[in-house]
Design a protein around this motif. Structure first.
Motif, short mmCIF file in Angstrom:
data_model
loop_
_atom_site.label_atom_id
_atom_site.label_comp_id
_atom_site.label_asym_id
_atom_site.label_seq_id
_atom_site.Cartn_x
_atom_site.Cartn_y
_atom_site.Cartn_z
N SER A 145 0.83 -1.21 0.00
CA SER A 145 0.00 0.00 0.00
C SER A 145 0.87 1.26 0.00
N LEU A 146 2.16 1.10 0.25
CA LEU A 146 3.07 2.25 0.19
C LEU A 146 3.68 2.33 -1.19
N CYS A 147 3.41 1.35 -2.00
CA CYS A 147 4.13 1.20 -3.25
C CYS A 147 3.19 1.24 -4.45
N ASP A 169 15.95 -9.71 10.54
CA ASP A 169 16.64 -8.80 9.63
C ASP A 169 18.12 -9.20 9.59
N ILE A 170 18.88 -8.50 8.78
CA ILE A 170 20.31 -8.79 8.78
C ILE A 170 21.09 -7.66 9.45
N PHE A 171 20.42 -6.51 9.65
CA PHE A 171 21.06 -5.35 10.28
C PHE A 171 20.24 -4.86 11.46
N LEU A 172 20.84 -4.01 12.22
CA LEU A 172 20.07 -3.24 13.19
C LEU A 172 19.52 -2.03 12.46
N ALA A 178 20.48 -15.15 7.69
CA ALA A 178 21.66 -15.25 6.83
C ALA A 178 21.41 -14.35 5.63
N SER A 179 22.46 -13.77 5.08
CA SER A 179 22.24 -12.89 3.94
C SER A 179 21.91 -13.71 2.70
N TYR A 180 21.51 -13.02 1.65
CA TYR A 180 21.06 -13.77 0.46
C TYR A 180 22.17 -14.56 -0.19
N GLY A 235 11.42 9.67 -4.05
CA GLY A 235 11.75 8.88 -5.25
C GLY A 235 13.12 8.26 -5.11
N LYS A 236 13.29 7.14 -5.79
CA LYS A 236 14.50 6.34 -5.60
C LYS A 236 15.75 6.99 -6.21
N VAL A 237 16.88 6.58 -5.68
CA VAL A 237 18.16 6.91 -6.32
C VAL A 237 18.83 5.61 -6.75
N HIS A 239 20.68 3.20 -4.11
CA HIS A 239 20.13 2.64 -2.87
C HIS A 239 18.77 2.00 -3.08
N THR A 240 18.50 1.03 -2.23
CA THR A 240 17.20 0.41 -2.23
C THR A 240 16.48 0.84 -0.97
N GLN A 241 15.41 1.56 -1.16
CA GLN A 241 14.54 1.94 -0.06
C GLN A 241 15.34 2.43 1.14
N PHE A 242 15.13 1.70 2.27
CA PHE A 242 15.71 2.12 3.54
C PHE A 242 16.68 1.06 4.02
N ALA A 243 17.22 0.32 3.05
CA ALA A 243 17.92 -0.91 3.42
C ALA A 243 19.42 -0.90 3.13
N THR A 244 19.88 -0.02 2.26
CA THR A 244 21.26 -0.18 1.80
C THR A 244 22.16 1.00 2.13
N LEU A 298 8.30 13.51 7.75
CA LEU A 298 7.46 14.60 7.27
C LEU A 298 6.14 14.12 6.67
N HIS A 299 6.17 12.91 6.13
CA HIS A 299 4.99 12.47 5.37
C HIS A 299 3.74 12.36 6.22
N VAL A 300 2.68 12.96 5.71
CA VAL A 300 1.38 12.87 6.36
C VAL A 300 0.67 11.66 5.78
N1 LIG Z 1 9.36 8.16 2.08
C1 LIG Z 1 9.21 7.12 1.30
N2 LIG Z 1 8.55 6.04 1.73
C2 LIG Z 1 8.43 4.97 0.95
C3 LIG Z 1 8.95 4.95 -0.36
C4 LIG Z 1 9.63 6.11 -0.81
O1 LIG Z 1 10.11 6.18 -1.95
N3 LIG Z 1 9.75 7.15 0.04
N4 LIG Z 1 8.82 3.84 -1.14
C5 LIG Z 1 7.78 2.91 -0.82
C6 LIG Z 1 8.03 1.65 -1.55
S1 LIG Z 1 7.94 1.69 -3.22
C7 LIG Z 1 8.30 0.50 -0.93
S2 LIG Z 1 8.40 -0.93 -1.84
C8 LIG Z 1 8.43 0.43 0.52
C9 LIG Z 1 9.53 -0.48 1.03
O2 LIG Z 1 9.47 -0.50 2.39
P1 LIG Z 1 10.19 -1.61 3.27
O3 LIG Z 1 10.01 -2.93 2.69
O4 LIG Z 1 9.76 -1.42 4.66
O5 LIG Z 1 11.66 -1.14 3.18
P2 LIG Z 1 13.00 -1.85 2.82
O6 LIG Z 1 14.01 -0.84 2.95
O7 LIG Z 1 12.88 -2.54 1.52
O8 LIG Z 1 13.16 -2.89 4.01
C10 LIG Z 1 13.91 -4.02 3.83
C11 LIG Z 1 14.49 -4.50 5.15
O9 LIG Z 1 15.01 -5.77 4.93
C12 LIG Z 1 16.27 -5.88 5.51
N5 LIG Z 1 17.00 -6.90 4.77
C13 LIG Z 1 17.84 -6.78 3.74
N6 LIG Z 1 18.26 -8.01 3.33
C14 LIG Z 1 17.66 -8.90 4.15
C15 LIG Z 1 17.69 -10.29 4.23
O10 LIG Z 1 18.37 -10.97 3.47
N7 LIG Z 1 16.93 -10.88 5.19
C16 LIG Z 1 16.17 -10.16 6.04
N8 LIG Z 1 15.45 -10.79 6.94
N9 LIG Z 1 16.15 -8.82 6.00
C17 LIG Z 1 16.87 -8.22 5.05
C18 LIG Z 1 16.85 -4.53 5.43
O11 LIG Z 1 17.84 -4.37 6.41
C19 LIG Z 1 15.61 -3.65 5.64
O12 LIG Z 1 15.48 -3.41 7.00
O13 LIG Z 1 8.65 1.74 1.05
C20 LIG Z 1 7.65 2.66 0.67
N10 LIG Z 1 7.81 3.86 1.43
#
Ligand SMILES: Nc1nc2c(c(=O)[nH]1)N[C@H]1C(S)=C(S)[C@@H](COP(=O)(O)OP(=O)(O)OC[C@H]3O[C@@H](n4cnc5c(=O)[nH]c(N)nc54)[C@H](O)[C@@H]3O)O[C@H]1N2
Ligand SMILES: Nc1nc2c(c(=O)[nH]1)N[C@H]1C(S)=C(S)[C@@H](COP(=O)(O)OP(=O)(O)OC[C@H]3O[C@@H](n4cnc5c(=O)[nH]c(N)nc54)[C@H](O)[C@@H]3O)O[C@H]1N2
Ligand code: SF4
Ligand code: SF4
Ligand code: SF4
Ligand code: SF4
Ligand code: SF4
Ligand SMILES: [Mo]
Lengths: 279, 399, 725
Positions: free
Chosen positions: C178-180, C458-461, C475-477, C608-610, C613-618, C701-703
């Motif tokens: 629903s965020l995507c 998760d794999i990180f804090l 375990a990582s991928y 928007g993405k760069v 990086h992937t989302q909030f994960a990298t 900031l997002h409402v």
């Molecule tokens: N402000 C803002 N908000 C957004 C977006 C945006 O562009 N801006 N984009 C939206 C979109 S499109 C999406 S899809 C969502 C995504 O939102 P989320 O899915 O919540 O975000 P991710 O960053 O993909 O979270 C992935 C998590 O998985 C962990 N991880 C990485 N590898 C592994 C693994 O091998 N195993 C496990 N168990 N964990 C792992 C990472 O450390 C990270 O914590 O966010 C949405 N929210």
């Protein structure tokens, strides 16, 4: 200087700034492949930045790494021969030899060699066309292999150059009519085509189509001859004057034998020396 | 023994202590530099991989050109009158070169491999040539100076053997100097895209050689005059004048070549329309060459201590500026990045300079560096007294 | 880039945290290496390539992992994989740095300090899993299974995650969807009866991209194919308030006012219908509701749309004509993250209708099977218990058209806060970072504070893990098996290329072990990961060994000779007029909905993405950090000047729900009424030593705004004030 086509093994790049999307996959790939530390890099992105007035904007980028020059300035410069051009035209770096004088960094007209400034015992960081990787049988360097847009193409140097011209010919409206790297620094193994002039991408413009390595060689190769000439010349001068002086001294001794206790005897000698000075 | 040393040290003037303090501080920073790497300690960067150290090296080598100029004049061209200047000049040269070596060592990223330049040759490299020449030449300077150092020691016996080889070694030394003084100019040939066209030239090696001759002479002269004031010992006035006489010629040739080259390459306009570069370039030529050339073409100036010193200092300033220009100020910036040295770079440099001055003073204090000069003066007076005796030129050389 | 943009100070800071990071090694693995040697993938010295699957984003490219002495040293794109086509993007290339990140969590952790304080102690798996199971059972006993909330983002082991929550009996499941892409998926379902048709770029001549930033929000194969198509002359119209890297490669960049894409597309429809530029045969044969649509869009002329969208009427008309001229070799891309405004659903409906009108079906839009196990086997299991409670996220009682599978995550979070219709007490999170991905971080933290218990896999804090009570390190991928992945007519494997570091375990193992402790072992009938995959492969008659060696197996190709013009809608046709929408009381035709505009002095806040990086994960990945520009707030020079702000000034950005401080980037590449902030920065967790302290979080900031039809979060509907900090 190696001639294009002479060695069929010579590999080269064709990089298309029209394709590059500045994703930097090539940069990451290079760092991993070559274990480049996180504080330095072998490859950069050169870019125009966002240019123009909103909303008529443009933006171009291209990866930038060692050009693998035909007559590389860095190889000429390197104090200890750590930089070499191998038989395939790859400009390699021998990390075990380098003394870190950084002359290569200044010598390279493209400002390519980079340095591990943060290390206690740093090394030069420079693209070596992934020579080890190619030796292991991979068909392309890491940057070219991963580029999602194929902005970096790799293959026989002749083909790359031909393709560069072909691309310009096929799309005269799209590309600037200049294959960067063909003549720069006397020719290189990295060719670029671009929709914008290369200066706008931040590429150095080289005024001469001859590598400074050439001028450098002219001089340094002359050195042994000069050294020889100087040494011989000096010895000659020394011996001539010595001979002359000894003859003079003999004369004087003879004279002394006759004119012992003659007062103003010093004067003529002083004069002789004066005239020596005027030679 | 220890007490004696302590007593001796206590007898030093405050100047020594200040110098020593500066030296110790600078050398501590140097040690830190070797430990911490170049990134933290210097402001060197990819755009400016060489900095003030290299400019210092170039200037110092040019100054030390006095040693080879004088050696050539005295030994090869048999201008034996100049002989009294040899020892202080060779000492200055040796200390100058040693400072250069220390600073080069600082500059080497892989100082642990400093010896590599001896074993991995690249005959195309100007820097390789320079390294070899400097190393060899420093050895020769040490050799030339060794009689002075050994004179009052128990190894005094070897002095005659050493002296026997003086001439061939002097010739080797002069040859090496010619080579590396010019090769230092060659260094910048391969850097052509980075060097401002006002300075860039294929003739750079020749420019460097000629200016090193002028600088060498100016150094001998100013050294002599300053040591007259400091140590009360100096070269006879006519010798100074004689040396000074060479300078306008050297500078004249330099000016003709330099401007001629700009003329031929159709770059004369750069003289006036290159902004700050024009200013630097003209300053170098006018202050460092034209003015001293004019001054020293007057006999009156050549025979006036103040006049000669002024002109010599101008020459030296011009040469320093030239070396700094070529290696730093006139290097084209990349992406607008410029270079200014870090405090540590400067501290190390000042430390090494202080050490050099200290070393010079101490050696001059404890070894018969100027003795000979005094001796000669005495002797000359005696000679005048013992009229009728023809002074064999070699007698003055102490052979 | 490194030597120009990163100042010396930052450069050294980076140096400080990362020195020698790539050199982190570990012991020669016994089992993985041994197995790989037996499979002929590694030579006697332990060197070779092992095929596997990237997990740096959800695109899942095929990878050839180069292994040397038990270390993975390089990742290559697998040329045989349709998602990588031999390439990897920057994130894919940097994947091994995630695995070797010194900040990896490698043993189970149990919180010892206050929640969010970051104090944990290491624990054994037994202790950690026992604790998690005990807490979950306690909550189940006290409040019922629905008091346990589960959430996870799209990943290969998600089947088993869902198995866990379904077996546990909770209806409360939060995903990233629903965020995507809810708007896009629901609109496609309403129009075509399928989630997302496949796109073909072969011979495509004209493409409209609406906020689909393919050159930065990268899907390697699609990015690559698009790039090559542009090279051979594809015309691209790119619609985005920002001049992105995709805009730079496009023929036209329409710097549209945010939220008005609907008006733009309605006007395109208007021109195409009024000038009779549509594919009459296709429309008549395969669509329903054309007449109503024609009627509905009559007022939406380019002249009407121009002042709304800020796109010149002539330009709109030209694009409509060019688009229809090129048809059927024309495509209006449906986008991906379409969660921009509450009206995004209608935008998606308009895009879907546009494609149908020009008749590009069967040419550039192809029916695509939804995701699923395809012909693969599944371990046997008993039926799930019936979840008796209603869903906290309001599906379907508040959001009748949102599929169960998609859900409304932000609503789930808000229900936790209000405790209505009932209270939740535990949260089990896997592979997700809701603290950052949900809008309004403050509220997300508030929801977490209401929990008796939080467990995170998760794999990180990461920021979410930071607030966990128990951390279960996966375990990582590159260190684990996951369930197989069907892509087109091939089945791909993710297999370990190195031994897991530390105590990290695969999700398949974690869920099974936890399931056991919850008394749910019947739902996890596999011995181990390899056994799981063997069961999946069983119907194909392929051995594990075979798929391990090749990295994939070919499925028998079912010849789809002619495109079947049948859509899974109530009418079996493309529904320009959607009866489903109509029945639910929503607008059955794409229709104009005026989006809110920022009040004077405020800006649209864009996200928007760069590319790096992937989302909030990298953000903690040192290799990506190395090559990513410092995140700053984009602002047009006109606006900056008017406010007396200059490049690199520190500014305070304030929305209705939060404020952050960030440096300004003054750039022409954005509309004067918008600002943009790179998502994924401003981490709270100090367990991310590379990322901590960098940038600011736009989630603060997002409402929260939810589209009533699709349940999508409107991420561009937040307005902010900017002032010097
Ligand atoms: N402000 C803002 N908000 C957004 C977006 C945006 O562009 N801006 N984009 C939206 C979109 S499109 C999406 S899809 C969502 C995504 O939102 P989320 O899915 O919540 O975000 P991710 O960053 O993909 O979270 C992935 C998590 O998985 C962990 N991880 C990485 N590898 C592994 C693994 O091998 N195993 C496990 N168990 N964990 C792992 C990472 O450390 C990270 O914590 O966010 C949405 N929210
Ligand atoms: N490098 C990288 N690639 C990724 C991902 C990643 O995290 N990093 N994530 C993957 C995932 S999960 C997804 S969902 C996709 C998302 O990929 P995309 O769908 O391309 O989504 P975003 O990058 O989030 O946003 C795209 C653009 O929408 C613009 N925008 C904002 N509001 C509006 C509006 O009202 N109208 C219009 N026309 N444009 C607007 C923004 O300026 C932004 O440039 O990317 C995938 N690929
Ligand atoms: S580009 Fe520079 S580093 Fe590369 S070969 Fe040419 S001179 Fe040497
Ligand atoms: S830094 Fe190393 S590679 Fe470069 S010139 Fe000096 S020795 Fe050669
Ligand atoms: S060829 Fe290899 S070393 Fe050179 S830039 Fe590309 S990846 Fe790096
Ligand atoms: S990988 Fe290709 S597209 Fe990406 S930055 Fe490098 S050259 Fe450009
Ligand atoms: S697009 Fe990049 S990050 Fe995503 S799966 Fe492919 S290579 Fe990995
Ligand atoms: Mo997404």
């Amino acid at each position: 200087m190696s001639e294009i086509g002479v060695n069929p093994n010579q590999k080269g790049f064709l990089i298309d700034a029209g394709r590059c999307i500045d994703c930097r996959a090539c940069l990451v790939a290079c760092s991993v492949q070559n274990e480049v530390s996180n504080t330095t890099t072998r490859i950069w992105i050169k870019e125009t930045g966002v240019v123009g007035e909103f909303p008529n904007l443009e933006r171009y980028s291209a990866p930038y790494h060692c050009m693998h020059c035909d007559d590389p300035s860095c190889v000429s410069a390197c104090t200890v021969g750590a930089l070499q051009k191998d038989e395939n035209g790859i400009v390699t770096y021998d990390a075990d030899r380098c003394i870190g004088c950084r002359y290569c960094m200044y010598a390279c007209p493209f400002q390519v060699p980079n340095y591990e400034w943060d290390q206690m015992l740093p090394l030069i960081v420079k693209c070596d066309m992934c020579v080890d990787r190619l030796a292991e049988g991979e068909s392309e360097p890491a940057c070219a292999a991963t580029c999602p847009t194929d902005a970096i193409m790799f293959g026989p140097k002749v083909d790359m150059l031909a393709m560069a011209h072909q691309r310009i010919e096929d799309n005269p409206d799209k590309y600037v009519d200049h294959v960067y790297g063909e003549e720069e620094n006397g020719g290189t193994a990295t060719f670029y085509v671009s929709p914008v002039p290369f200066e706008e991408l931040g590429f150095p413009t080289t005024e001469s189509t001859l590598s400074p390595a050439y001028s450098n060689r002219l001089i340094t190769h002359g050195t042994p001859a000069v050294a020889g000439a100087v040494a011989i010349g000096l010895s000659g001068v020394y011996l001539t004057i010595k001979h002359h002086e000894e003859a003079m001294a003999e004369l004087r001794n003879d004279a002394l034998a006759v004119e012992t206790d003659q007062p103003e005897a010093e004067e003529p000698a002083a004069e002789t020396q004066e005239s020596d000075n005027d030679q | 023994m220890i007490n004696k040393i302590i007593k001796e040290v206590k007898s030093f003037s405050i100047g020594y202590y200040i110098l020593a303090a500066i030296a110790i501080f600078g050398l501590s920073v140097a040690a830190y530099r070797l430990y911490a790497g170049l990134g933290v300690t210097t402001n060197l960067s990819k755009a400016f991989p060489w900095g003030v150290w290299i400019s210092f090296d170039l200037s110092t080598v040019a100054f030390s050109g006095g040693a080879f100029t004088l050696a050539a004049l005295v030994y090869v061209f048999h201008l034996h009158e100049l002989h009294p200047a040899v020892r202080p000049t060779v000492l200055a040269g040796l200390i100058g070169y040693s400072s250069v070596l220390v600073i080069l060592f600082m500059d080497l990223g892989r100082w642990d491999r400093a010896y590599h330049f001896l074993i991995y040759p690249n005959i195309n490299s100007a820097l390789f040539e320079v390294s070899w020449c400097i190393a060899l030449y420093s050895t020769i300077l040490l050799y030339e100076l060794s009689p002075v150092l050994l004179e009052n020691t128990r190894w005094k016996g070897v002095i005659p053997i050493i002296k026997k080889w003086t001439i061939p070694l002097v010739i080797a030394g002069v040859t090496l100097s010619t080579l590396h003084q010019s090769s230092l100019g060659t260094l910048f040939v391969v850097m052509s895209p980075r060097v401002n066209p006002l300075w860039y030239s294929m003739l750079l090696p020749i420019f460097f050689l000629i200016t090193s001759l002028a600088a060498g002479l100016a150094m001998v002269i100013s050294g002599a005059i300053i040591s007259y004031w400091v140590f009360g010992r100096t070269l006879p006035e006519n010798i100074i004048a004689e040396l000074a006489w060479f300078i306008p010629w050297t500078l004249g040739v330099y000016l003709v070549l330099k401007l001629g080259e700009l003329l031929i390459t159709d770059e004369l306009h750069l003289l006036f329309n290159s902004g700050i570069y024009s200013v630097l370039f003209l300053a170098e030529l006018v202050v460092g060459a034209v003015i001293p050339m004019i001054l020293l073409s007057f006999k009156r100036v050549r025979h006036s201590r103040v006049g000669v010193l002024t002109a010599s200092l101008l020459v030296l300033a011009g040469v320093v500026l030239n070396r700094f220009d070529v290696s730093w100020f006139a290097i084209k910036p990349v992406n607008g990045q410029i270079y200014t040295p870090s405090w540590m770079e400067v501290a190390i440099l000042v430390g090494v300079l202080a050490t050099a001055v200290l070393a010079y003073s101490l050696v001059a204090h404890y070894f018969p560096v100027f003795e000979e000069t005094a001796e000669v003066i005495e002797e000359k007076k005696a000679r005048k007294r013992r009229m009728g005796r023809i002074l064999h030129p070699r007698a003055a050389a102490g052979d | 880039m490194l030597d120009t943009k990163i100042s010396r100070r930052e450069f050294l800071k980076v140096a400080g945290v990362s020195a020698g990071a790539l050199a982190i090694g570990h012991m020669l693995p016994v089992e993985v290496a041994q197995a790989a040697k037996e499979a002929g993938l590694l030579d006697a010295s332990g060197t070779g390539y092992i095929p596997t699957t990237c997990e740096m984003c959800v695109w899942r490219c095929g990878v050839r992992a180069k292994v040397k002495d038990g270390r993975v040293v390089k990742l290559e794109g697998n040329p045989l994989h349709p998602h990588s086509l031999g390439h990897l993007c920057a994130r894919g290339q940097a994947g091994l740095m995630n695995t070797y990140d010194p900040d990896r969590v490698l043993t189970p952790l149990i919180r010892v300090g206050k929640r969010g304080e970051g104090l944990f102690r290491q624990a054994s798996w037994d202790e950690a899993l026992d604790l998690v199971a005990a807490k979950m059972l306690e909550i189940k006993d006290k409040y019922g299974p629905e008091a346990m909330v589960f959430s996870s983002t799209h990943n290969l082991s998600q089947v088993q995650f869902e198995n866990l929550l379904n077996a546990f009996g909770s209806p409360n499941y939060g995903t990233q969807r629903s965020l995507c892409f809810n708007a896009m998926i629901v609109a496609n379902q309403m129009t075509y009866g399928m989630e997302e048709p496949a796109r073909s770029y072969a011979d495509l001549e004209y493409l409209i991209l609406t906020g689909r930033n393919l050159m930065e929000a990268i899907s390697t194969s699609e990015t690559s194919i698009l790039s090559h198509a542009i090279d051979r002359g594809l015309k691209v119209v790119y619609v985005d308030p920002r001049f992105t890297k995709t805009a730079a490669k496009s023929t036209d960049w329409c710097a549209i006012r945010p939220g008005t894409d609907l008006a733009f597309h309605l006007a395109l429809l208007n021109v195409i219908v009024s000038e009779e530029r549509y594919d009459r045969a296709f429309v008549e044969k395969y669509t329903v509701g054309f007449e109503q649509l024609a009627e509905e869009i009559r007022p939406y002329t380019p002249e009407w749309a121009a002042p709304i969208t800020d796109i010149n009427a002539d330009v709109i008309r030209r694009i409509a004509r060019e688009f229809s001229d090129a048809a059927p070799h024309a495509l209006a891309h449906n986008g991906w993250r379409t969660s921009n405004f509450e009206n995004s659903f209608q935008t998606e409906r308009a895009i879907a209708s546009l494609n149908a009108l020009v008749g590009n079906w069967g040419v550039h839009l192809l029916p695509a099977a939804g995701e699923g196990a395809g012909p693969l086997g599944v371990p046997p299991q008993p039926p799930y218990p019936r979840a008796s409670a209603m869903r906290l996220d309001g599906v379907p009682w508040k959001y009748p058209l949102v599929p169960f599978k998609l859900g409304v995550f932000q609503e789930l979070r808000d229900a936790i806060i209000t405790g209505k219709p009932y209270e939740a007490h535990g949260w089990f999170i896997a592979r997700q970072n809701p603290v950052q991905s949900l809008p309004d971080r403050g509220r997300t933290l508030e929801a977490m504070s209401k929990m008796d218990f939080i467990a995170v896999v998760d794999i990180f804090l990461n920021d979410t893990t930071w607030f966990a009570d128990v951390v279960l390190p996966e375990a990582s991928y590159l260190e684990r098996y996951d369930p197989l992945l069907v892509v087109g007519d091939k089945v791909f494997i993710r297999q370990p290329v190195i031994q897991p570091q530390g105590d990290a375990k695969s999700a398949l193992w974690i869920y099974k072990e936890l399931g056991k402790r919850l008394g749910l072992e019947d739902y996890f009938q596999y011995v181990d990961e390899e056994d799981y995959i063997r069961q999946q492969l069983a119907p194909l008659g392929v051995t594990l060994q075979e798929i391990r060696e090749e990295g994939y197996v070919q499925l028998p190709v079912e010849k789809r000779s002619e495109i079947e013009y049948e859509w899974n809608t109530p009418s079996g046709k493309v529904e320009l007029f959607s009866s489903t929408l109509d029945n639910a009381g929503f607008a059955a035709l794409p229709t104009w909905e005026e989006p809110p505009r920022p009040p004077a002095g405020k800006f649209y806040l864009l996200t928007g993405k760069v590319g790096r990086h992937t989302q909030f994960a990298t953000q903690n990945n040192q290799l990506l950090h190395k090559y990513q520009d410092e995140p700053r707030l984009w602002m047009n020079p006109v606006s900056a000047k008017a406010m007396g702000l200059a490049d690199n000034d520190l500014v305070k950005v304030t929305s209705d729900v939060g404020e952050v401080n960030i440096k300004l980037l003054v750039t022409q590449a954005i509309r004067p009424d918008c600002v943009y902030l790179t998502p994924g920065y401003g981490h709270l967790s100090k367990g991310l030593t590379t990322a901590y302290g960098v940038g600011a979080s736009d989630s603060v900031l997002h409402v929260t705004f939810t589209d009533q039809i699709s349940g999508g979060q409107a991420l561009s509907q937040t307005f902010v004030a900017v002032q010097a900090a």
